[in-house]
Design a protein around this motif. Structure first.
Motif, mmCIF file in Angstrom:
data_model
loop_
_atom_site.group_PDB
_atom_site.id
_atom_site.type_symbol
_atom_site.label_atom_id
_atom_site.label_comp_id
_atom_site.label_asym_id
_atom_site.label_seq_id
_atom_site.Cartn_x
_atom_site.Cartn_y
_atom_site.Cartn_z
ATOM 1 N N GLU A 1 0.844 -1.214 0.000
ATOM 2 C CA GLU A 1 0.000 0.000 0.000
ATOM 3 C C GLU A 1 0.875 1.259 0.000
ATOM 4 O OE1 GLU A 1 -2.973 -0.300 3.097
ATOM 5 O OE2 GLU A 1 -4.369 -1.329 1.742
ATOM 6 N N THR B 1 0.580 4.065 -2.821
ATOM 7 C CA THR B 1 0.384 5.484 -2.472
ATOM 8 C C THR B 1 1.416 6.348 -3.205
ATOM 9 O OG1 THR B 1 -0.442 4.787 -0.323
ATOM 10 C CG2 THR B 1 0.248 7.080 -0.505
ATOM 11 N N GLY C 1 -11.809 -0.138 -1.742
ATOM 12 C CA GLY C 1 -11.517 0.752 -0.607
ATOM 13 C C GLY C 1 -10.011 0.926 -0.415
ATOM 14 N N GLY C 2 -9.273 -0.179 -0.517
ATOM 15 C CA GLY C 2 -7.819 -0.127 -0.323
ATOM 16 C C GLY C 2 -7.148 0.758 -1.359
ATOM 17 N N GLN D 1 -8.541 3.099 -3.154
ATOM 18 C CA GLN D 1 -8.973 4.498 -2.993
ATOM 19 C C GLN D 1 -8.198 5.171 -1.865
ATOM 20 O OE1 GLN D 1 -13.250 4.066 -2.761
ATOM 21 N NE2 GLN D 1 -13.485 4.465 -4.964
ATOM 22 N N ARG D 2 -7.972 4.446 -0.772
ATOM 23 C CA ARG D 2 -7.191 5.015 0.336
ATOM 24 C C ARG D 2 -5.770 5.362 -0.118
ATOM 25 N NH1 ARG D 2 -9.635 1.158 3.220
ATOM 26 N NH2 ARG D 2 -7.840 -0.255 3.188
ATOM 27 N N CYS D 3 -5.267 4.614 -1.107
ATOM 28 C CA CYS D 3 -3.905 4.874 -1.610
ATOM 29 C C CYS D 3 -3.881 6.041 -2.603
ATOM 30 C CB CYS D 3 -3.340 3.626 -2.282
ATOM 31 S SG CYS D 3 -3.060 2.272 -1.137
#
Ligand SMILES: C[S@@+](CC[C@H](N)C(=O)[O-])C[C@H]1O[C@@H](n2cnc3c(N)ncnc32)[C@H](O)[C@@H]1O
Length: 284
Positions: free
Chosen positions: A182, A186, A244-245, A247-249
């Motif tokens: 992750e 990012t 979700g993962g 998008q968080r990145c």
């Protein structure tokens, strides 16, 4: 944690010989891409891959072809319909994709990148066949560090930031624990936001607890970890967690594709078990 991941990451490289040999066996690569080591590992694993296919309906080579061909299909679409003119394939290993796509689209800029030893090997391979050009190059990258000559920032510095870009990783992300990968995603999303349009394609093996072959999947994962002297963690449990993962990145639009649903358009035999691998198409 990043330092540990970095130190162990070079042990992953031999696996590129196995997949390189699989692409060659299935007429996706010229003979130059097949190595003696890849051929040897393939022969060594034959009883196991045969047993998994005959006993549990899990066909490892079909699984590899599913991800490879679906990534090819999405890449073709991005070039022909999405205006993509530059591609970066990270952790390219001995994949023939760069060769195939630059032969098919001579104006395409294609940068292959890997850890230094594998990058040197790939550069030599392409050079010896006369396939390296100004449009098709091999660079060194390590997905772990935040900065420095081999970091993502260095890799992307040489690209045209006024044009769309597409980035591929294949056979990479499940070799790393989730926080490490992750972190990479990012940093990748931050790079991609500097382009007018950017797409990231990767395959991902989720932790499919409900899968009828979950137990065998765990054995397979242990074997890959053992052979590469590391681990092979499965990431996220369902499409919602994957979206979700990502998008968080920092990715804004995320599609989770099950290659089983594309079997006929990929020219593959109909699936015998529910899909084990997903291809993720994420945009910035
Ligand atoms: C299983 S191979 C996949 C090769 C190729 N993409 C394919 O599908 O045939 C994994 C690749 O990841 C590369 N790799 C491992 N750690 C890496 C890192 N930290 N940064 C960049 N590449 C890495 C290895 O050198 C190796 O080429």
């Amino acid at each position: 944690m990043a330092e540990r991941a970095r130190a162990s990451s070079a042990h992953i490289s031999p696996s590129a010989h196995y997949t390189g040999y699989v692409w060659y066996r299935h007429q996706l690569a010229e003979p130059a891409f097949a190595t003696d080591f890849g051929r040897w590992v393939h022969a060594l694993l034959k009883p196991i891959t045969w047993g998994a296919r005959a006993g549990f309906g899990i066909d490892l080579e079909n699984l590899l072809l599913q991800r490879h061909l679906l990534i090819d299909q999405r890449l073709t679409d991005a070039i022909e319909r999405g205006g993509v003119t530059q591609v970066v394939e990270i952790a390219c290993g001995l994949s023939p994709r760069g060769r195939r796509f630059t032969a098919r689209y001579p104006a395409l800029r294609y940068i292959e990148a890997d850890l230094s030893v594998m990058a040197a090997r790939k550069r030599l391979l392409l050079q010896s066949q006369g396939w390296l050009t100004a449009q098709h190059q091999v660079k060194v990258v390590d997905i772990i560090p935040n900065a420095g000559a081999d970091s993502l920032a260095g890799l992307f510095a040489g690209l045209d930031h006024s044009k769309p870009v597409l980035v591929i990783t294949e056979g990479l992300v499940n070799y790393f624990e989730l926080p490490v990968i992750e972190g990479f995603w990012t940093r990748l999303a931050a790079q991609l936001k500097q382009f007018p349009q950017a797409t990231y394609l990767t395959e991902l093996y989720p932790d499919l607890h409900e899968h009828p072959r979950y137990r065998q999947l765990r054995w397979g994962v242990k074997l890959v970890g053992y052979l590469t002297r590391g681990s092979y963690p499965l990431h996220y449990r369902d499409p919602a967690q994957i979206v979700g993962g990502f998008q968080r990145c920092g990715f804004s639009a995320v599609s989770v594709l099950d290659p089983n649903q594309f079997a006929s358009s990929l020219g593959l035999s109909p699936p015998r078990v529910p899909g084990l691998v997903r291809v993720i198409e994420a945009r910035c």
